[in-house]
Design an enzyme around this catalytic site. Structure first.
Site, short mmCIF file in Angstrom:
data_model
loop_
_atom_site.label_atom_id
_atom_site.label_comp_id
_atom_site.label_asym_id
_atom_site.label_seq_id
_atom_site.Cartn_x
_atom_site.Cartn_y
_atom_site.Cartn_z
N HIS A 54 -9.49 3.08 3.33
CA HIS A 54 -8.84 1.80 3.13
C HIS A 54 -7.52 1.71 2.87
O HIS A 54 -6.82 2.78 3.19
CB HIS A 54 -9.59 1.22 1.80
CG HIS A 54 -9.54 1.78 0.76
ND1 HIS A 54 -10.01 3.15 0.13
CD2 HIS A 54 -8.80 1.38 -0.54
CE1 HIS A 54 -9.40 3.60 -1.07
NE2 HIS A 54 -8.65 2.51 -1.33
N HIS A 56 -5.35 0.40 0.45
CA HIS A 56 -4.55 0.36 -0.73
C HIS A 56 -3.32 1.25 -0.79
O HIS A 56 -3.24 2.19 -0.22
CB HIS A 56 -5.49 0.75 -1.88
CG HIS A 56 -6.38 -0.30 -2.32
ND1 HIS A 56 -7.41 -0.22 -3.42
CD2 HIS A 56 -6.73 -1.51 -2.03
CE1 HIS A 56 -8.28 -1.40 -3.48
NE2 HIS A 56 -7.55 -2.08 -2.56
N ASP A 58 -1.96 3.58 -2.44
CA ASP A 58 -1.87 4.90 -2.72
C ASP A 58 -2.76 5.77 -1.72
O ASP A 58 -2.63 7.04 -1.40
CB ASP A 58 -2.76 5.18 -3.94
CG ASP A 58 -4.19 4.75 -4.14
OD1 ASP A 58 -4.26 3.53 -3.70
OD2 ASP A 58 -4.90 5.25 -4.79
N HIS A 59 -3.21 4.96 -0.60
CA HIS A 59 -3.86 5.71 0.50
C HIS A 59 -2.95 5.45 1.70
O HIS A 59 -3.31 6.43 2.70
CB HIS A 59 -5.24 5.14 0.61
CG HIS A 59 -6.18 5.52 -0.39
ND1 HIS A 59 -7.38 6.32 -0.30
CD2 HIS A 59 -6.42 4.96 -1.83
CE1 HIS A 59 -7.85 6.35 -1.34
NE2 HIS A 59 -7.35 5.54 -2.12
#
Length: 203
Positions: A54, A56, A58-59
């Site tokens: 996904h 977000h 932090d990804h």
């Protein structure tokens, strides 16, 4: 399959970004750790693809840096300027040296996918082994705008329904790696999510 967490030494908040080596070197999520390109280059000088659970921050914060360094294909459910291949529920995608099924698992994120093969689960944030809230079966937070505990519960059930019996390796977006009875860990996460209690009651 040889898998390395290339953000394991991060000093800033990031997801676990996993480098799966084999015929198709693949990075599952790019993370948010400055220097992730250097960490990848400790294991390989080529990267075939990045597969996103996904988007977000932090990804995906280091996705641009990874693409600039390796020019990989980028697989994702939702649109992204770097996406080269759209993934949908039920699609097959090669990660490392195994074929995985993409399972649409929203609730924590509207574009969330988990990836499951005969032996391995890349769970993103839908389910994790441990994360500071729970050990041996936790789940993504659902207390922020656009998130839904009810939808997450359905997503975990969908994942269980489509997970082969022999899955024994679990690589999640946060917490530790787990090797063993992955189904039992995911069932435990589902039971906890179904209690509908706040995951972080002091927030």
């Amino acid at each position: 399959m040889e898998v390395h967490n290339v953000t394991a030494d991060a000093e800033t908040f990031t997801c676990n970004a996993y480098l799966a080596l084999g015929e198709t070197p693949t990075l599952v999520d790019a993370g948010a750790m400055p220097g992730v390109v250097d960490a990848i280059e400790e294991y390989t000088d080529s990267l075939d693809r990045v597969v996103l659970t996904h988007q977000h921050g932090d990804h995906v914060a280091e996705l641009d840096a990874v693409v600039e360094a390796f020019d990989p294909d980028v697989y994702a459910y939702a649109e992204h300027p770097r996406r080269t291949h759209a993934l949908d529920d039920g699609d097959a995608v090669t990660i490392g040296e195994e074929t995985f099924e993409a399972v649409f698992t929203p609730g924590h994120a509207a574009d969330h996918l988990a990836f499951v093969s005969e032996t391995t689960l890349f769970g993103g944030d839908v389910v994790v082994h441990d994360d500071g809230a729970f050990d041996y079966g936790s789940f993504g937070r659902t207390d922020r705008p656009g998130q839904s505990r009810e939808r997450l519960i359905q997503s975990i059930q969908d994942l269980l329904d489509r997970m082969p019996e022999g899955v024994e390796h679990m690589y999640s977006g946060h917490g530790g790696v787990f090797h063993g009875d992955v189904r039992d860990v995911v069932e435990t996460a589902l039971e906890r999510a179904e209690r509908r209690e706040p995951k972080y009651p002091d927030d």
